[in-house]
Enzyme design. Structure first.
Site, short mmCIF file in Angstrom:
data_model
loop_
_atom_site.label_atom_id
_atom_site.label_comp_id
_atom_site.label_asym_id
_atom_site.label_seq_id
_atom_site.Cartn_x
_atom_site.Cartn_y
_atom_site.Cartn_z
N GLY A 231 0.54 -1.26 0.23
CA GLY A 231 -0.27 -0.14 0.02
C GLY A 231 0.96 1.61 -0.03
CD GLU A 274 1.37 -8.87 1.25
OE1 GLU A 274 -0.18 -7.82 1.63
OE2 GLU A 274 1.59 -10.05 1.77
N PRO A 275 4.82 -4.74 -0.55
CG PRO A 275 6.69 -3.85 -1.80
CD PRO A 275 6.43 -4.45 -1.14
N GLY A 276 3.02 -3.27 -3.37
CA GLY A 276 3.03 -3.53 -5.69
C GLY A 276 3.45 -2.35 -6.38
NE ARG A 277 -0.79 2.84 -5.66
CZ ARG A 277 -2.30 2.20 -6.13
NH1 ARG A 277 -1.94 3.37 -7.67
NH2 ARG A 277 -2.95 1.91 -5.90
CE1 TYR A 317 -9.69 0.98 -8.25
CE2 TYR A 317 -7.97 1.61 -9.82
CZ TYR A 317 -8.44 0.72 -8.81
OH TYR A 317 -8.44 -1.12 -9.10
CB CYS A 346 -18.15 2.61 -28.30
SG CYS A 346 -17.75 3.58 -29.84
CD GLU A 347 -18.37 1.75 -21.88
OE1 GLU A 347 -18.90 3.05 -20.34
OE2 GLU A 347 -18.82 1.12 -21.77
CE1 TYR A 375 -2.48 -3.59 -8.45
CE2 TYR A 375 -1.69 -0.98 -7.66
CZ TYR A 375 -2.05 -2.51 -7.41
OH TYR A 375 -1.56 -3.25 -5.84
C1 LIG Z 1 -2.66 -5.65 -4.09
C2 LIG Z 1 -2.14 -6.25 -2.79
C3 LIG Z 1 -0.52 -5.94 -2.70
C4 LIG Z 1 0.07 -4.66 -3.66
O1 LIG Z 1 -0.42 -3.23 -3.12
P1 LIG Z 1 -0.27 -2.04 -3.76
O2 LIG Z 1 -0.97 -0.87 -3.34
O3 LIG Z 1 0.21 -2.33 -4.49
O4 LIG Z 1 1.40 -2.04 -2.80
C5 LIG Z 1 -0.30 -6.17 -1.17
N1 LIG Z 1 -1.09 -7.23 -0.73
C6 LIG Z 1 -2.04 -7.71 -0.83
C7 LIG Z 1 -2.68 -8.75 0.29
C8 LIG Z 1 -2.84 -7.17 -2.21
O5 LIG Z 1 -4.17 -7.53 -2.51
#
Ligand SMILES: *Cc1c(COP(=O)(O)O)cnc(C)c1O
Length: 418
Positions: A231, A274-277, A317, A346-347, A375
């Site tokens: 997050g 557990e970072p993604g973004r 979002y 087309c929206e 994303y």
């Molecule tokens: C999507 C997700 C993440 C990553 O979230 P980010 O906001 O991208 O860091 C981590 N853990 C879980 C369980 C998720 O579903």
């Protein structure tokens, strides 16, 4: 080429030895471009978040699952999360060993559990009902569970993934039941994880939820890990100098909390995030072309090939992405104006930037959508039977390399029984 409005990419030398016009001439448009150096930098930021020896960063693949990018993340020493069997498969393909992957499941079938169990990855369950299903399939096995600590955070209610109004996690009051099922199936609880939501820019909620998960973790004496979730936010308003998340402050506070908890617990168990973004968002600029410009009843529309099939975040979002402008000739923009930048779907809702004040945009300009690495491609689609874009990596040496080809018409029909 004329960089009309490109402070962010210019300062970062984002395009290396090439430029947006060369890139779309070679690879077509729209085009996701990624900068390897920035990706590596962001991996290192988070690897250094906490001063604690048993600390690991699991990249959350759903933010961007391009195999080449996963391999780079892996080469930086990060591990991996998976949200689906497909993500387990991709992680294995990128070279991860099963024990380096944590499968955070949500409402999965017996088949999906069996796949994960056979692969040998670590598994987290999301409800008492799924813990029971897991126990029946794999009695005596190792398991972890996702806690919903009752507080959430996030930039939008759709991405707030803990708290009292979300489907995720096991609530605090169900912990006694969890213990019963663990005993019944002779399971070994090796971890507790949480993920409170996406895109926090100050550390308060994260620290609070860390306190909550640690107070629960204390009740289990055989843990191998505690996972604090992802997050971590990034500044999407760079053109107006939005400050970054203060990792030094957050990291310092987490380090203190963790070290004192571990002392009490008596074991140097693993701590994960557990970072993604945070890892991938800033490593990408999405390029698209201005095909048409018109004014409809006093609103000026910049018509591009950046439909929400390519980048859905603004539509889904209400997300903000800064926009840059690149021009193939040296005609200057003499004024600023407010415009709606729209796509070709087309929206009516197909708007990538609404009422945005920018230097005058001309036909054939290329637009760069900043911070589109997370994303972005992973949520793209073939809606309107449009082709998903190609992805190009600007490598550390400044040269571009194609890392996913553009869809073709064949991709649109490949699953039909022709
Ligand atoms: C999507 C997700 C993440 C990553 O979230 P980010 O906001 O991208 O860091 C981590 N853990 C879980 C369980 C998720 O579903």
């Amino acid at each position: 080429m004329n960089y009309i409005y490109s402070k962010v990419s210019s300062e970062k030398k984002f395009f290396g030895k090439t430029d947006p016009f060369q890139l779309i001439e070679k690879y077509g448009t729209p085009l996701y471009t990624y900068n390897e150096n920035i990706l590596r930098l962001r991996c290192r930021d988070l690897k250094g978040l906490i001063s604690y020896s048993n600390f690991t960063v699991n990249y959350s693949l759903k933010a961007n699952s391009n195999l080449e990018l996963i391999k780079i993340v892996r080469s930086e020493g990060l591990r991996a999360d998976a949200m689906s069997p497909g993500e387990i498969y991709l992680n294995r393909m990128a070279g991860y060993k099963p024990e380096e992957i944590l499968y955070i499941s949500n409402n999965v079938s017996e088949d999906e559990f069996s796949y994960a169990i056979n692969e040998g990855v670590k598994i987290s369950v999301d409800s008492v009902s799924q813990l029971t299903m897991f126990g029946k399939l794999n009695p005596g096995g190792k398991v972890s569970f996702r806690l919903n600590p009752g507080v959430g955070a996030g930039h939008h209610e759709k991405v707030t993934t803990a708290g009292q109004k979300t489907k995720f996690g096991i609530e605090m009051s169900s912990i006694p039941e969890v213990k019963k099922i663990i005993e019944k199936y002779n399971l070994r609880l090796i971890g507790i994880n949480q993920h409170i939501g996406s895109l926090f820019m100050d550390s308060e909620a994260y620290l609070k939820s860390t306190g909550n998960i640690l107070s629960i973790a204390r009740q289990f004496d055989d843990l191998e890990f505690v996972d604090l979730g992802g997050g971590f936010g990034i500044p999407y308003n760079k053109q107006s100098d939005q400050p970054r998340l203060d990792l030094k402050d957050l990291g310092g506070k987490l380090t203190k909390v963790i070290n004192s908890w571990v002392k009490e617990y008596g074991k140097d168990i693993e701590f994960k995030i557990e970072p993604g973004r945070y890892i991938v968002a800033e490593s990408s600029i999405l390029l698209g072309k201005v095909n048409a410009i018109k004014t409809n009843y006093n609103i000026k529309y910049i018509g591009t090939d950046l439909g929400f099939n390519v980048l859905i975040r603004p539509v889904m979002y209400d997300s903000h992405h800064d926009i840059e402008i690149y021009r193939g000739n040296d005609i200057p923009s003499l004024k600023e104006e407010n415009v709606n930048i729209v796509g070709n779907i087309c929206e009516t809702g197909d708007i990538i930037a609404k009422d945005r004040k920018l230097p005058e945009i001309l036909e054939n300009d290329i637009l760069g959508v900043l911070d589109s690495g997370a994303y972005g491609y992973s949520m793209s689609s073939n809606y309107n039977s449009r082709l998903r874009p190609a992805e190009v990596l600007i490598q550390a040496d400044g040269n571009p390399r194609l890392i996913r080809r553009r869809d073709t018409f064949d991709d649109l029909v490949k699953n039909f029984m022709l």
